[in-house]
Scaffold this motif. Structure first.
Motif, PDB file in Angstrom:
ATOM      1  N   UNK A  86       0.837  -1.205   0.000  1.00 58.70           N
ATOM      2  CA  UNK A  86       0.000   0.000   0.000  1.00 58.70           C
ATOM      3  C   UNK A  86       0.871   1.254   0.000  1.00 58.70           C
ATOM      4  N   UNK A  87       1.921   1.242   0.832  1.00 59.24           N
ATOM      5  CA  UNK A  87       2.835   2.385   0.888  1.00 59.24           C
ATOM      6  C   UNK A  87       3.497   2.614  -0.481  1.00 59.24           C
ATOM      7  N   UNK A  88       3.948   1.535  -1.107  1.00 60.17           N
ATOM      8  CA  UNK A  88       4.608   1.628  -2.420  1.00 60.17           C
ATOM      9  C   UNK A  88       3.660   2.177  -3.472  1.00 60.17           C
ATOM     10  N   UNK A  89       2.430   1.681  -3.481  1.00 54.55           N
ATOM     11  CA  UNK A  89       1.444   2.138  -4.458  1.00 54.55           C
ATOM     12  C   UNK A  89       1.149   3.625  -4.299  1.00 54.55           C
ATOM     13  N   UNK A  90       0.943   4.061  -3.063  1.00 54.54           N
ATOM     14  CA  UNK A  90       0.658   5.476  -2.801  1.00 54.54           C
ATOM     15  C   UNK A  90       1.849   6.348  -3.185  1.00 54.54           C
ATOM     16  N   UNK A  91       3.052   5.926  -2.773  1.00 55.35           N
ATOM     17  CA  UNK A  91       4.257   6.712  -3.044  1.00 55.35           C
ATOM     18  C   UNK A  91       4.516   6.823  -4.549  1.00 55.35           C
ATOM     19  N   UNK A  92       4.330   5.721  -5.279  1.00 56.07           N
ATOM     20  CA  UNK A  92       4.546   5.751  -6.733  1.00 56.07           C
ATOM     21  C   UNK A  92       3.482   6.601  -7.437  1.00 56.07           C
ATOM     22  N   UNK A  93       2.252   6.541  -6.951  1.00 59.78           N
ATOM     23  CA  UNK A  93       1.178   7.345  -7.545  1.00 59.78           C
ATOM     24  C   UNK A  93       1.465   8.831  -7.370  1.00 59.78           C
ATOM     25  N   UNK A  94       1.884   9.207  -6.161  1.00 56.20           N
ATOM     26  CA  UNK A  94       2.218  10.611  -5.902  1.00 56.20           C
ATOM     27  C   UNK A  94       3.416  11.035  -6.746  1.00 56.20           C
ATOM     28  N   UNK A  95       4.407  10.158  -6.864  1.00 61.67           N
ATOM     29  CA  UNK A  95       5.592  10.464  -7.672  1.00 61.67           C
ATOM     30  C   UNK A  95       5.221  10.670  -9.136  1.00 61.67           C
ATOM     31  N   UNK A  96       4.336   9.807  -9.656  1.00 57.12           N
ATOM     32  CA  UNK A  96       3.908   9.930 -11.056  1.00 57.12           C
ATOM     33  C   UNK A  96       3.182  11.256 -11.282  1.00 57.12           C
ATOM     34  N   UNK A  97       2.342  11.633 -10.335  1.00 59.05           N
ATOM     35  CA  UNK A  97       1.610  12.901 -10.436  1.00 59.05           C
ATOM     36  C   UNK A  97       2.571  14.092 -10.434  1.00 59.05           C
ATOM     37  N   UNK A  98       3.508  14.098  -9.478  1.00 63.15           N
ATOM     38  CA  UNK A  98       4.449  15.212  -9.365  1.00 63.15           C
ATOM     39  C   UNK A  98       5.365  15.291 -10.577  1.00 63.15           C
ATOM     40  N   UNK A  99       5.799  14.126 -11.079  1.00 61.91           N
ATOM     41  CA  UNK A  99       6.690  14.102 -12.235  1.00 61.91           C
ATOM     42  C   UNK A  99       5.988  14.663 -13.468  1.00 61.91           C
ATOM     43  N   UNK A 100       4.731  14.253 -13.668  1.00 59.54           N
ATOM     44  CA  UNK A 100       3.972  14.736 -14.824  1.00 59.54           C
ATOM     45  C   UNK A 100       3.784  16.246 -14.761  1.00 59.54           C
ATOM     46  N   UNK A 101       3.432  16.747 -13.590  1.00 59.66           N
ATOM     47  CA  UNK A 101       3.234  18.188 -13.425  1.00 59.66           C
ATOM     48  C   UNK A 101       4.544  18.969 -13.576  1.00 59.66           C
ATOM     49  N   UNK A 102       5.642  18.319 -13.262  1.00 58.96           N
ATOM     50  CA  UNK A 102       6.950  18.985 -13.373  1.00 58.96           C
ATOM     51  C   UNK A 102       7.414  19.050 -14.834  1.00 58.96           C
ATOM     52  N   UNK A 103       7.257  17.918 -15.555  1.00 57.53           N
ATOM     53  CA  UNK A 103       7.724  17.859 -16.939  1.00 57.53           C
ATOM     54  C   UNK A 103       6.786  18.613 -17.884  1.00 57.53           C
ATOM     55  N   UNK A 104       5.489  18.316 -17.761  1.00 61.39           N
ATOM     56  CA  UNK A 104       4.504  18.960 -18.645  1.00 61.39           C
ATOM     57  C   UNK A 104       3.385  19.531 -17.775  1.00 61.39           C
ATOM     58  N   UNK A 105       3.560  20.731 -17.264  1.00 67.35           N
ATOM     59  CA  UNK A 105       2.597  21.308 -16.322  1.00 67.35           C
ATOM     60  C   UNK A 105       1.164  21.361 -16.839  1.00 67.35           C
ATOM     61  N   UNK A 106       0.986  21.481 -18.152  1.00 68.01           N
ATOM     62  CA  UNK A 106      -0.358  21.620 -18.701  1.00 68.01           C
ATOM     63  C   UNK A 106      -1.091  20.291 -18.825  1.00 68.01           C
ATOM     64  N   UNK A 107      -0.345  19.216 -18.792  1.00 63.86           N
ATOM     65  CA  UNK A 107      -0.978  17.900 -18.932  1.00 63.86           C
ATOM     66  C   UNK A 107      -1.773  17.548 -17.677  1.00 63.86           C
ATOM     67  N   UNK A 108      -2.802  16.738 -17.894  1.00 60.43           N
ATOM     68  CA  UNK A 108      -3.580  16.257 -16.757  1.00 60.43           C
ATOM     69  C   UNK A 108      -2.771  15.228 -15.982  1.00 60.43           C
ATOM     70  N   UNK A 109      -3.087  15.110 -14.725  1.00 62.43           N
ATOM     71  CA  UNK A 109      -2.414  14.117 -13.893  1.00 62.43           C
ATOM     72  C   UNK A 109      -2.753  12.712 -14.385  1.00 62.43           C
ATOM     73  N   UNK A 110      -1.781  11.774 -14.371  1.00 61.89           N
ATOM     74  CA  UNK A 110      -2.069  10.402 -14.801  1.00 61.89           C
ATOM     75  C   UNK A 110      -2.873   9.617 -13.764  1.00 61.89           C
ATOM     76  N   UNK A 111      -3.071  10.207 -12.596  1.00 63.92           N
ATOM     77  CA  UNK A 111      -3.744   9.479 -11.529  1.00 63.92           C
ATOM     78  C   UNK A 111      -5.207   9.219 -11.874  1.00 63.92           C
ATOM     79  N   UNK A 112      -5.595   7.984 -11.702  1.00 64.67           N
ATOM     80  CA  UNK A 112      -6.987   7.564 -11.860  1.00 64.67           C
ATOM     81  C   UNK A 112      -7.138   6.268 -11.081  1.00 64.67           C
TER      82      UNK A 112
END
Length: 208
Positions: A86-112
């Motif tokens: 559970x910790x790994x899943x949450x941490x990776x999800x948050x990382x994916x969201x932050x990375x996407x917003x950092x690289x392409x700020x206009x893109x929607x978050x991949x989280x779903x």
């Protein structure tokens, strides 16, 4: 007797109980050992011989600790595994969201919900197999050389080094876009979650 105290202390130090229960278990075990030592001395053994025989009759401290942990907290490993996943899943999800917003700020978050569930299933399968392998290795080779570092971290770093030299990413963005190169992130999050449970929550007895 200091030798007995250290021996018992090593056994009870990582049991999943609170401090009061740990102190009570330690006192009972010390008293039992001291009584056994006195009995051996009464039949003619020296104090040193009696202590050695008494400790040998109890067995290896590490093995006793594991057996007591199974009795006191039979589902310890399963709960630790679930917490780590559970910790790994949450941490990776948050990382994916932050990375996407950092690289392409206009893109929607991949989280779903679908993204998180797929990530959870991947972690469950990969680390489930890894834990089974880890436990089998520890059973087959009873040595301290095989631990979380040697079974989880070292192979991951070796794999990462080989993949890095093969792919040669030029930028940090290139690095994160290669799935093979972010595997260490999965492992680091899993090990952190696993060890956090082991050294904090897992030391306390879960009460209903």
């Amino acid at each position: 007797m200091e030798v007995v105290k250290q021996y018992v202390g090593k056994i009870v130090s990582k049991l999943p109980v609170n401090d009061d229960e740990r102190a009570l278990i330690q006192e009972e075990m010390e008293n039992h050992l001291l009584e056994h030592i006195d009995e051996l001395r009464m039949v003619g053994y020296t104090e040193q011989q009696a202590v050695q025989l008494a400790l040998q009759s109890f067995g290896e401290a590490h093995n006793i600790e594991k057996e007591m942990k199974k009795v006191l907290f039979p589902h310890y490993k399963w709960i630790r595994f679930c917490v780590a996943i559970i910790f790994t899943t949450i941490a990776l999800s948050i990382s994916a969201h932050l990375f996407t917003k950092w690289i392409v700020p206009r893109n929607d978050s991949p989280l779903s919900i679908t993204f998180v569930m797929v990530l959870f299933i991947i972690c469950l399968g990969v680390f489930g197999i890894w834990e089974l392998f880890y436990n089998e290795v520890k059973k087959a080779y009873k040595t301290k050389c095989f631990n979380v570092t040697t079974i989880f971290i070292v192979p991951t770093l070796l794999y990462e080094t080989l993949v890095y030299w093969q792919l040669q990413p030029n930028t940090l963005e290139d690095w994160f876009y290669q799935d093979e190169l972010i595997i260490p992130l999965y492992v680091v999050y899993y090990v952190v979650g696993r060890q956090f449970y082991t050294y904090s929550i897992g030391k306390r007895k879960i009460r209903s």
